[in-house]
Design a protein around this motif. Structure first.
Motif, short mmCIF file in Angstrom:
data_model
loop_
_atom_site.label_atom_id
_atom_site.label_comp_id
_atom_site.label_asym_id
_atom_site.label_seq_id
_atom_site.Cartn_x
_atom_site.Cartn_y
_atom_site.Cartn_z
N UNK A 29 0.90 -1.31 0.01
CA UNK A 29 -0.19 0.43 0.13
C UNK A 29 0.99 1.57 0.23
N UNK A 30 0.35 2.17 -0.64
CA UNK A 30 1.03 3.31 -1.02
C UNK A 30 0.61 4.04 -0.77
N UNK A 54 -2.56 4.37 -3.35
CA UNK A 54 -2.45 3.01 -4.66
C UNK A 54 -2.07 1.63 -3.91
N UNK A 55 -3.15 1.32 -4.38
CA UNK A 55 -2.97 -0.63 -3.48
C UNK A 55 -2.62 -1.86 -4.27
N UNK A 56 -0.88 -2.13 -4.33
CA UNK A 56 -1.35 -3.26 -5.15
C UNK A 56 -1.57 -4.70 -4.44
N UNK A 57 -2.83 -5.76 -4.52
CA UNK A 57 -2.85 -6.65 -5.16
C UNK A 57 -2.51 -7.91 -5.45
N UNK A 58 -2.79 -9.49 -5.34
CA UNK A 58 -2.16 -10.12 -6.21
C UNK A 58 -2.07 -9.68 -7.69
N UNK A 59 -3.59 -9.60 -7.92
CA UNK A 59 -4.14 -9.22 -9.47
C UNK A 59 -4.96 -8.38 -9.54
#
Length: 193
Positions: A29-30, A54-59
């Motif tokens: 998470x940013x 901005x949030x990066x998950x698996x897909x």
């Protein structure tokens, strides 16, 4: 390449699905432009000036915009940034950075110090979070991080689209708390960390 979008329970957030793996393990998470310096993709999204998370998950990637901003105007900008990133196969993180990946269960930054005699209860809580809660929260564009257990209280932190969602309190208090209390009688309450 086609990137799908999904709405989330948080009207300020959209979930972008590039149709490929975003993170190999964990999430990231940013919550500020400064935090986004580790990722050229997150930084490019923040550079639009309208982003608060901005949030990066698996897909998937969840993006939250500032109050008053309109997704109608902003969505094409984010899609263009994501398309450029994935088509060029650029790295997700800047060279020389570890990326600060958060792997569930490996975060020792607990809000409370746990007692050894609570180890079985904590294991049950982790199992329920991994199998029942995390998949549901990811479906809404976010994640949940365990922050500790003490005196019947479970401390959790919502991330991504879920962190600023108007229904986050209801999710914690009615959904997650009810589930944990049902399966783990030692749990008396769930609090946001």
């Amino acid at each position: 390449m086609f990137i799908e979008t999904e709405t989330t329970p948080n009207p300020a957030s959209l979930k972008f699905l590039p149709g490929r793996k975003v993170m190999d393990a964990g999430t990231r998470e940013f919550a500020s432009p400064e935090a986004a310096e580790a990722s050229p993709l997150a930084q490019a999204i923040f550079d639009t000036g309208e982003v608060t998370n901005v949030f990066f998950g698996s897909d998937f990637i969840s993006v939250t915009i500032a109050p008053g901003a309109s997704w109608t105007d902003f969505k094409p900008q984010v899609l263009a940034i994501l398309l450029d990133h994935f088509v060029s196969e650029a790295p997700l993180f800047a060279p020389g950075t570890a990326g600060g990946i958060v792997v569930p269960g490996e975060d020792d930054d607990l809000m409370v110090e746990e007692r050894e005699e609570d180890a079985d209860v904590v294991a049950q809580i982790h199992e329920l979070l991994e199998t029942r809660v995390r998949p549901a929260v990811a479906g809404d564009g976010g994640d949940i991080q365990y922050r500790g257990f003490r005196d019947g209280v479970v401390y959790l932190q919502l991330q991504g689209a879920c962190s600023g969602c108007p229904s986050s309190t209801a999710t914690l208090k009615h959904g997650i708390e009810g589930l944990l209390k049902h399966y783990v009688p030692e749990v008396t309450e769930v609090r946001a960390a």
